[in-house]
Design an enzyme around this catalytic site. Sequence first.
Site, PDB file in Angstrom:
ATOM      1  N   TYR A  12       5.782  40.414  10.293  1.00 49.92           N
ATOM      2  CA  TYR A  12       4.997  41.629   9.990  1.00 49.92           C
ATOM      3  C   TYR A  12       3.487  41.368   9.942  1.00 49.92           C
ATOM      4  O   TYR A  12       3.045  40.373   9.375  1.00 49.92           O
ATOM      5  CB  TYR A  12       5.349  42.110   8.574  1.00 49.92           C
ATOM      6  CG  TYR A  12       6.498  43.062   8.417  1.00 49.92           C
ATOM      7  CD1 TYR A  12       6.918  43.906   9.432  1.00 49.92           C
ATOM      8  CD2 TYR A  12       7.160  43.142   7.187  1.00 49.92           C
ATOM      9  CE1 TYR A  12       7.981  44.788   9.220  1.00 49.92           C
ATOM     10  CE2 TYR A  12       8.214  44.018   6.977  1.00 49.92           C
ATOM     11  CZ  TYR A  12       8.620  44.840   8.006  1.00 49.92           C
ATOM     12  OH  TYR A  12       9.655  45.706   7.783  1.00 49.92           O
ATOM     13  N   GLU A  13       2.730  42.328  10.442  1.00 45.45           N
ATOM     14  CA  GLU A  13       1.258  42.329  10.244  1.00 45.45           C
ATOM     15  C   GLU A  13       0.579  41.070  10.741  1.00 45.45           C
ATOM     16  O   GLU A  13      -0.349  40.566  10.121  1.00 45.45           O
ATOM     17  CB  GLU A  13       0.919  42.519   8.756  1.00 45.45           C
ATOM     18  CG  GLU A  13       1.476  43.752   8.121  1.00 45.45           C
ATOM     19  CD  GLU A  13       1.220  45.002   8.941  1.00 45.45           C
ATOM     20  OE1 GLU A  13       0.241  45.053   9.686  1.00 45.45           O
ATOM     21  OE2 GLU A  13       2.040  45.927   8.842  1.00 45.45           O
ATOM     22  N   GLY A  14       1.036  40.595  11.872  1.00 45.04           N
ATOM     23  CA  GLY A  14       0.464  39.360  12.410  1.00 45.04           C
ATOM     24  C   GLY A  14       1.347  38.199  12.023  1.00 45.04           C
ATOM     25  O   GLY A  14       1.478  37.870  10.846  1.00 45.04           O
TER      26      GLY A  14
END
Lengths: 600, 600
Positions: free
Chosen positions: A438-440
């Site tokens: 998630y998120e990078g």
Amino acid sequence: MAQYFSRRNLDFLLYEVHHATELTKYPYFEAHDRETFGMVLDSATQIADTIMYPHYRDVDRNQPELKEGKVTVHPQIKAFLRAVGEGGLIGAGFPFEQGGQQLPELIGSCVSFIMMAANNGMMYIGLTSGAANLIASFGSSVLIDTYVANLLNGTWQGTMALTEPQAGSSLSDITTSAEPRADGSYSIKGQKVFISAGDHDAVDNVVHLMLARIKGAPKGTKGISLFVVPKYRLTDEGTLEQNDVTSTGIYHKLGQRGTPAMHLTMGENDDCRGWLLGEPNRGLNYMFQMMNEARIGVGMTGAAIASAAYYASLEYAKERPQSRRLNEKNLLDSPQTMIIHHPDVKRMLLFQKAVVEGSLSLLMESARLSDLVRVTEGEEKENNELLLELLTPVAKTFPTEMGVRSVSEGLQVLGGYGFTEDFALEQMYRDIRITPIYEGTTGIQAQDLLGRKMTIKGGKAPQLLFAEINKTLAAATTYETLKPYADKLSRELRRLHEVTQSLLPFAAEGDYERYLMDATLYMELFGIVTVAWQWLKQGVAAQNALLTRNPAGEEAAFYESKLHTMKFYFHYEVPKTLGLATRLQDTEVLTIANDQTVLL
Amino acid sequence: MAQYFSRRNLDFLLYEVHHATELTKYPYFEAHDRETFGMVLDSATQIADTIMYPHYRDVDRNQPELKEGKVTVHPQIKAFLRAVGEGGLIGAGFPFEQGGQQLPELIGSCVSFIMMAANNGMMYIGLTSGAANLIASFGSSVLIDTYVANLLNGTWQGTMALTEPQAGSSLSDITTSAEPRADGSYSIKGQKVFISAGDHDAVDNVVHLMLARIKGAPKGTKGISLFVVPKYRLTDEGTLEQNDVTSTGIYHKLGQRGTPAMHLTMGENDDCRGWLLGEPNRGLNYMFQMMNEARIGVGMTGAAIASAAYYASLEYAKERPQSRRLNEKNLLDSPQTMIIHHPDVKRMLLFQKAVVEGSLSLLMESARLSDLVRVTEGEEKENNELLLELLTPVAKTFPTEMGVRSVSEGLQVLGGYGFTEDFALEQMYRDIRITPIYEGTTGIQAQDLLGRKMTIKGGKAPQLLFAEINKTLAAATTYETLKPYADKLSRELRRLHEVTQSLLPFAAEGDYERYLMDATLYMELFGIVTVAWQWLKQGVAAQNALLTRNPAGEEAAFYESKLHTMKFYFHYEVPKTLGLATRLQDTEVLTIANDQTVLL
């Protein structure tokens, strides 16, 4: 009900380690004190205990489904969103004038921790508050009036809509397009994938904070703008009408099944409208506000799941008899011992505890910095910002990567039972696995750390961090019992510095591929050292409490346990830096090559 | 069809590293040659390709259910058991006179590898052949005549029935009882849990190899006997009748869902009969034959799932465009590169490959030793036995523990897609997690390694291992390119020796708790060094082939890839020993204590 977090530990970290009440000296937070903080945490715990935790398993078992364009989620989600909306928890960090409570993010991060530990499948409100925050920060008054209140009361859902099928980690390649319309809005066309909470029936509307490219914009990240794209748009009459955002697919996932991940198509009928947020082509800059919040939020989710797993394993280990202690193997008449008494089991549990409480402390450090960024000015503010920027990828990565391992050890504590659906560990093992993605992903975070945060402003961010760590070292050195650990951490700082120095010449030469080749290992090294700092900080607070307050009973045991876990971290986790530093200073290049033959 | 293993690599390991054809010089294996070996592997591949692999996902999605006392498994299981039964693969390692093919276990282990890589949910036949082998080894001619042929043709299922609710890792605490009956059989009463393939409808009978305690037997492991307890027993008329073995529960599991794990109750109606195998009270000794086979089998399952995951990740990485290379970040007009070209992705893939091929080589080393045990005599046989005993816990643990990590890295290669059910990685991630638990957890294996195998016969087993490793070192030193790696391995051997020497005094003092406190870390260290040996061995074979055979094209690339992966293992994995050795020689004791306060 089983325990899934420790309030005693939260209070220790809040008030004895991270000095939450000091924030209330700033005018922005002056309405608060320890009592109001406590009330918020009580309220979060109440919702977590009654609405979230009891549904941890069945939210997983009854995952969202997409049928005839409609996404149905577990009915408990609606109850949850109403409760947090009415309780003011979604917008707790917002200013009073926007209907918030002006609560420090430090407290807000503890609210997230409690809730994600109770039931991380209900991963909805961080997205909503992040979206509302973006609109509040960069939106026109019309946008703010239209969206913020409905988001904060939990009747509308916010999302971050970045990823496209061909552009995951590479945002410069997004192609969703925006064409200006006469009324000032934009006509949106494109596809987004993996949009968490991207559509569902527990809310009346879904508001996407969406990256898109205005026709004719520059290539790459400099041509990306940010739009508010609702599922239903407001008509002039104030009613809601379809905005041509279609749910074209739903992902079935390994874990975190309570929250749908959507594939969305915008503008199939050329009737999807978006409203520009802020200036054109600056969308990625704005979005980074939400992304940075979200990165810390994902780190917190990792720590929270690891917390729930730790207490589940601990409870099992205290109650499960098996075998005899190793020095009493032949005493067959004696009853079996509880497995917590086996050193190997205790090692696994201490590992879990060290990861959970070390991660949580690092995340709270970051949350406190974001509060300080808000209330400080000038150079002080800039320093706080730099330090927060440096710590953000670490606070995202350590709790998630080490969280995955700690939940796995937690499952191992239960042996065969851990692999069955009779216990919650198998679900936690599935749930937490998304957090390093998630998120990078971890790889992206590592490139951000080494490739950007270590070098911006002439390397000032790590200087600031080292200065902070030196404060902790100075405090620790005043205690005879902590001095050996302060010395250890000093050595680790020197080692980290040496490793960094050995890599920087590659960046100076412009050979970023070589510079960042093993960035993920650098991140692991950096994370171990940073969390060692957090553990020493906790050690100082615990030692101080033992000496000045002379606690007894459970209180004394709490502080002794803190010191013990700090020691465990230094003796079992910190030595891993030796191998990492060796590899990072090794000159053999094995992962850069054009040909694929090395992977036959 | 996607690739899930490499036949080229199997052949390399079989003929160039482990010299499989040398076994055919022994009379027992003289009917075989490379051609017959190849035919067996072809036959296994054929079944794996057509009957197993295509059902990998749906066997998981349609897990076994227990309804009204009947266990239904996926219909494909029956097709699979018929195919391997008719193809002679279950009993391939059995002597000709028992209907087998007298095939070396070295080849049999490759058959398992292929099949478990194709579909590890069909984990049935290792149990059956192990059970048949126990009966053939220790049973009366009546027992052999009744069971062996039906097991080997795949119409009956074998199991190992050890674990009880109160006795998992602690077999000395089992309570299932056996009371002699007038007809020479025993009346069995008790419960067993986690019995893999313990009941299902793809076979006509299930034959449990069950540990139980004869009334009045000594306490502990010295009072355990081994029984054959069938689901249906043979009447004098040769028909089958119920034997009062009831399926009282089925476990729903995180993974390996194709194979049911059963809770069985024996003797609810006082009508469950078992037949003693061998002598009374020697059951655990006998069972260790099957357990040791099973341990290597579980290690092989770990390596096999990791293999399937590696090829799945590799395929994705070769086809998925994302971003540009780090030194070409600003070339926005250029197409995105395939992610295999990103060093971080290549690092993850090389890690997977190093784990898969290093594990497989170690497992084949163990299988070859078990063949040598069979065909050698006197001191030679004893040495082979000792070495096999030493390597067994390592060959169980490294492939499973590192396999879990390598599948996790494989999932990470796919980013968000890896977390979805659209790709197989999420299932592999679930499936492999049981392997560090099955057949003795990692903690149990570690105690076996350090607590028993390192010290039996005055520490002769590690001496034998070091002698073997020295042979590889001598061979490697003759190649200039390999000498640095031979030197590295020599240093690691010295380090391992030092660590061992620092621990042994605790054993000498009888303080086993202290001695074994960090046995799991010792196992990790030992495993890294042992697999470094296997990689150097592969390096020698590859370097030799490159120099003597002057291969071109794909063949040359294969050998270069071997050398490259060997280097990767030495540069990325071997340095982990530094931290492990530091911890193991550290004097701080943190996991031995009576009180539980350290875990508040």
